[in-house]
Scaffold this motif. Structure first.
Motif, PDB file in Angstrom:
ATOM      1  N   ALA A 405       0.830  -1.210   0.000  1.00  0.00           N
ATOM      2  CA  ALA A 405       0.000   0.000   0.000  1.00  0.00           C
ATOM      3  C   ALA A 405       0.862   1.256   0.000  1.00  0.00           C
ATOM      4  CB  ALA A 405      -0.937  -0.002   1.202  1.00  0.00           C
ATOM      5  N   ILE A 406       1.918   1.244   0.795  1.00  0.00           N
ATOM      6  CA  ILE A 406       2.796   2.420   0.882  1.00  0.00           C
ATOM      7  C   ILE A 406       3.528   2.637  -0.440  1.00  0.00           C
ATOM      8  CG2 ILE A 406       4.825   3.378   2.051  1.00  0.00           C
ATOM      9  CD1 ILE A 406       3.872   1.865   4.567  1.00  0.00           C
ATOM     10  N   ASP A 407       3.985   1.565  -1.065  1.00  0.00           N
ATOM     11  CA  ASP A 407       4.668   1.703  -2.354  1.00  0.00           C
ATOM     12  C   ASP A 407       3.731   2.262  -3.417  1.00  0.00           C
ATOM     13  OD1 ASP A 407       7.105   0.884  -1.443  1.00  0.00           O
ATOM     14  OD2 ASP A 407       6.991  -1.150  -2.266  1.00  0.00           O
ATOM     15  N   PHE A 408       2.464   1.865  -3.368  1.00  0.00           N
ATOM     16  CA  PHE A 408       1.488   2.433  -4.309  1.00  0.00           C
ATOM     17  C   PHE A 408       1.372   3.931  -4.102  1.00  0.00           C
ATOM     18  CE2 PHE A 408      -2.652   4.018  -5.464  1.00  0.00           C
ATOM     19  CZ  PHE A 408      -2.921   3.432  -6.689  1.00  0.00           C
ATOM     20  N   ILE A 409       1.192   4.352  -2.866  1.00  0.00           N
ATOM     21  CA  ILE A 409       1.025   5.779  -2.570  1.00  0.00           C
ATOM     22  C   ILE A 409       2.272   6.563  -2.961  1.00  0.00           C
ATOM     23  CG2 ILE A 409       0.742   7.442  -0.692  1.00  0.00           C
ATOM     24  CD1 ILE A 409      -1.064   5.309   0.679  1.00  0.00           C
ATOM     25  N   ASP A 410       3.448   6.023  -2.656  1.00  0.00           N
ATOM     26  CA  ASP A 410       4.694   6.697  -3.028  1.00  0.00           C
ATOM     27  C   ASP A 410       4.848   6.792  -4.549  1.00  0.00           C
ATOM     28  OD1 ASP A 410       5.348   7.084  -0.397  1.00  0.00           O
ATOM     29  OD2 ASP A 410       6.764   5.399  -0.278  1.00  0.00           O
ATOM     30  N   ALA A 411       4.425   5.747  -5.259  1.00  0.00           N
ATOM     31  CA  ALA A 411       4.509   5.761  -6.717  1.00  0.00           C
ATOM     32  C   ALA A 411       3.561   6.801  -7.312  1.00  0.00           C
ATOM     33  CB  ALA A 411       4.205   4.380  -7.279  1.00  0.00           C
ATOM     34  N   VAL A 412       2.369   6.931  -6.737  1.00  0.00           N
ATOM     35  CA  VAL A 412       1.430   7.965  -7.181  1.00  0.00           C
ATOM     36  C   VAL A 412       2.059   9.347  -7.011  1.00  0.00           C
ATOM     37  CG1 VAL A 412      -0.736   9.137  -6.575  1.00  0.00           C
ATOM     38  CG2 VAL A 412      -0.688   6.649  -6.831  1.00  0.00           C
ATOM     39  N   ARG A 413       2.659   9.575  -5.858  1.00  0.00           N
ATOM     40  CA  ARG A 413       3.302  10.868  -5.598  1.00  0.00           C
ATOM     41  C   ARG A 413       4.417  11.131  -6.616  1.00  0.00           C
ATOM     42  NH1 ARG A 413       4.351   9.873  -0.784  1.00  0.00           N
ATOM     43  NH2 ARG A 413       2.563  10.878   0.215  1.00  0.00           N
ATOM     44  N   TRP A 414       5.183  10.081  -6.956  1.00  0.00           N
ATOM     45  CA  TRP A 414       6.286  10.227  -7.910  1.00  0.00           C
ATOM     46  C   TRP A 414       5.749  10.539  -9.308  1.00  0.00           C
ATOM     47  CZ3 TRP A 414       7.830   8.113 -12.494  1.00  0.00           C
ATOM     48  CH2 TRP A 414       9.155   8.342 -12.877  1.00  0.00           C
ATOM     49  N   LEU A 450      -7.443   5.558   1.069  1.00  0.00           N
ATOM     50  CA  LEU A 450      -7.784   6.639   0.161  1.00  0.00           C
ATOM     51  C   LEU A 450      -7.459   8.009   0.744  1.00  0.00           C
ATOM     52  CD1 LEU A 450     -11.159   5.408  -1.397  1.00  0.00           C
ATOM     53  CD2 LEU A 450      -8.991   5.774  -2.580  1.00  0.00           C
ATOM     54  N   TYR A 451      -7.589   8.157   2.041  1.00  0.00           N
ATOM     55  CA  TYR A 451      -7.257   9.433   2.686  1.00  0.00           C
ATOM     56  C   TYR A 451      -5.823   9.826   2.347  1.00  0.00           C
ATOM     57  CZ  TYR A 451      -6.233  12.775   6.419  1.00  0.00           C
ATOM     58  OH  TYR A 451      -5.846  13.885   7.121  1.00  0.00           O
ATOM     59  N   HIS A 452      -4.904   8.882   2.467  1.00  0.00           N
ATOM     60  CA  HIS A 452      -3.491   9.177   2.200  1.00  0.00           C
ATOM     61  C   HIS A 452      -3.181   9.183   0.699  1.00  0.00           C
ATOM     62  CE1 HIS A 452      -2.355   9.134   6.415  1.00  0.00           C
ATOM     63  NE2 HIS A 452      -3.096   8.029   6.567  1.00  0.00           N
ATOM     64  N   ALA A 453      -3.811   8.298  -0.054  1.00  0.00           N
ATOM     65  CA  ALA A 453      -3.536   8.222  -1.496  1.00  0.00           C
ATOM     66  C   ALA A 453      -4.006   9.481  -2.224  1.00  0.00           C
ATOM     67  CB  ALA A 453      -4.209   6.988  -2.090  1.00  0.00           C
ATOM     68  N   VAL A 454      -5.170   9.988  -1.843  1.00  0.00           N
ATOM     69  CA  VAL A 454      -5.678  11.203  -2.482  1.00  0.00           C
ATOM     70  C   VAL A 454      -4.763  12.380  -2.158  1.00  0.00           C
ATOM     71  CG1 VAL A 454      -7.593  12.859  -2.513  1.00  0.00           C
ATOM     72  CG2 VAL A 454      -8.062  10.412  -2.604  1.00  0.00           C
ATOM     73  N   LYS A 455      -4.274  12.462  -0.940  1.00  0.00           N
ATOM     74  CA  LYS A 455      -3.337  13.525  -0.582  1.00  0.00           C
ATOM     75  C   LYS A 455      -2.058  13.423  -1.401  1.00  0.00           C
ATOM     76  CE  LYS A 455      -2.824  14.725   3.752  1.00  0.00           C
ATOM     77  NZ  LYS A 455      -2.645  14.659   5.223  1.00  0.00           N
TER      78      LYS A 455
END
Length: 473
Positions: A405-414, A450-455
């Motif tokens: 989950a964290i890698d997904f969120i970090d990849a979105v940010r990248w 989603l709270y963190h991914a959307v951010k």
């Protein structure tokens, strides 16, 4: 010998998309690689003078230009076509082609079309045309508005800076056209035409069903994609499709929209179904239900023929889910070009010849490569690229899964920082597959994720909107 093609009196965006696809095929067949005089069906090539007709005409991917104008006919003063689609949604459906003008003809008189043209000026990014009727028809079907009266009405539009092309339709005569030309002689054309370029999106992605749905990356407005019209994800939906109960299946889609979905994900991939046939049939059912057809459609399948069946039956601008590099770059580019020619955006999975990306490094590596191929070789607008970097299951008890989950969120940010204009998406229910049957835990996991991914910049996600909880609770 024609210099420009005009697709006019249009009332169905699906027909226009088909015409544009046909035009592109003919351009490539007859102008890029024209047949020799000895081949059957040969005819002299049209004049090439239009290839230098002005910078506002954008090239097709093969470098050849063919100016195309599109003119729509609306059914009433509300500005919807006979299929019920408003003008902005219609324009969204066909803006993938580098059209030189979009506008209105027939329909009504100039006075009645004025509000529609004023609205068009706000979102139309190419030249605007208007050639109305000579007023409204009388009880005998004739038109009473004379040349001078009609010319004065058209001049009001032009003097407001709304027009680039003007003329007349039903009830007009050479005298009407002469009067219009004389009255507009000193009027300046609409100044915004040509400034932004044609056939491109903008800083946001706009898709459409009967209504336009804008996903604005600047405003970070998250978009819910309803997941329940998927035979792999909903047993009820799968049963209704297999039993041919399409009206009841539509009720599931309508409920997703009521619960907040702006886009509906449709998937018919099941070993017991003819997925292409079912996709075609269900999309046609959707088009006949205003409560469902207002949403944009995500055509979701692992079968190419099924994707094409969906796109060829939807009048709006769809999202294809998905393509990837798993079959190599040539096939990837080929599919992307076909999707573009049919007027759709595309989800790109973080998957290549070596398999699915599970780590941050692999996710970003694949997306960077795909972005370059799509923007530089396939000439896809960045806003039509939606990266899905794989939401994978956590809480499985396997240590290697703990960072998914964290890698997904970090990849979105990248992606948002390094691949300008591209959007991001994902299938949220995959996150909690280890907790099937425990909806309370799954809903909490999805909301926190989603709270963190959307951010981090997640633009949209495939979810069941009725099962999302408020994060603070």
């Amino acid at each position: 010998g024609a210099d420009i093609l005009l697709i006019e009196t249009c009332c169905d965006a699906l027909n226009v998309k088909a015409a544009l696809a046909g035009i592109q095929d003919i351009v490539r067949e007859r102008l890029v690689t024209p047949p020799s005089p000895s081949q059957p069906g040969w005819a002299p090539s049209p004049s090439r003078e239009w290839q230098n007709a002005g910078s506002i005409i954008q090239p097709l991917p093969d470098g050849t230009k063919l100016p195309v104008m599109i003119s729509v006919s609306v059914g009433d003063k509300s500005g919807t076509t006979l299929t019920g689609q408003p003008l902005e949604a219609f324009y969204t459906s066909i803006r993938h082609y580098p059209i030189i003008s979009f506008g209105l003809n027939c329909s009504l008189g100039a006075e009645e079309l004025m509000p529609l043209v004023e609205d068009m000026d706000k979102w139309c990014r190419c030249s605007i045309s208007c050639y109305p009727n000579a007023g409204l028809p009388n009880e005998m079907g004739g038109y009473d508005q004379g040349p001078e009266e009609m010319a004065a009405a058209v001049k009001v539009m032009a003097d407001k800076g709304l027009l680039n092309i003007a003329g007349g339709c039903c009830g007009t005569t050479p005298e009407h056209i002469k009067a219009i030309a004389a009255s507009l002689k000193e009027s300046a054309p609409r100044p915004s035409a040509g400034q932004e370029g044609y056939g491109t999106c903008g800083p946001s992605l706009t898709v459409s069903g009967l209504e336009a749905v804008t996903i604005d990356t600047r405003k970070n407005n998250f978009t819910n994609i309803g997941e329940r019209t998927n035979v792999a994800g909903s047993r009820k939906f799968a049963r209704l499709i297999s039993e041919g109960k399409y009206d009841e299946a539509l009720d599931i889609a309508a409920r997703q929209i009521e619960d907040g979905a702006s886009v509906i994900d449709i998937n018919m991939d099941d070993a017991m179904l003819d997925s292409a046939m079912e996709m075609e049939r269900f999309v046609r059912y959707v088009s006949n239900d205003p409560s469902v057809s207002k949403a944009a459609l995500m055509i979701d399948s692992s079968h190419w023929d099924t994707i094409l069946a969906g796109l060829k039956n939807a009048q709006g601008k769809c999202i294809v889910n998905s393509i990837s590099l798993k079959d190599g770059p040539d096939e990837f580019i080929r599919k992307a070009r076909v999707i573009k020619s049919l007027g759709a955006s595309m989800v790109v999975m973080a998957f290549d010849e070596e398999g699915q990306a599970t780590t941050f490094d692999r996710k970003t590596e694949i997306c960077s490569r795909a972005y370059r191929l799509l923007t530089e070789e396939a000439e896809i607008s960045p806003e039509d690229i939606i990266f899905d970097v794989n939401i994978l299951s956590i809480g499985t008890g396997i240590a290697e899964h703990s960072r998914y989950a964290i890698d997904f969120i970090d990849a979105v940010r990248w992606i948002k920082a390094n691949l300008p204009g591209a959007l991001t998406s994902g299938g949220v229910s995959n996150l909690s597959c280890a907790f099937r049957g425990n909806n309370a835990v799954r809903e909490a996991m999805h909301s926190a994720f989603l709270y963190h991914a959307v951010k981090a910049g997640l633009d949209m996600a495939i979810v069941n909107p009725s099962m999302l909880q408020v994060y603070d609770e």
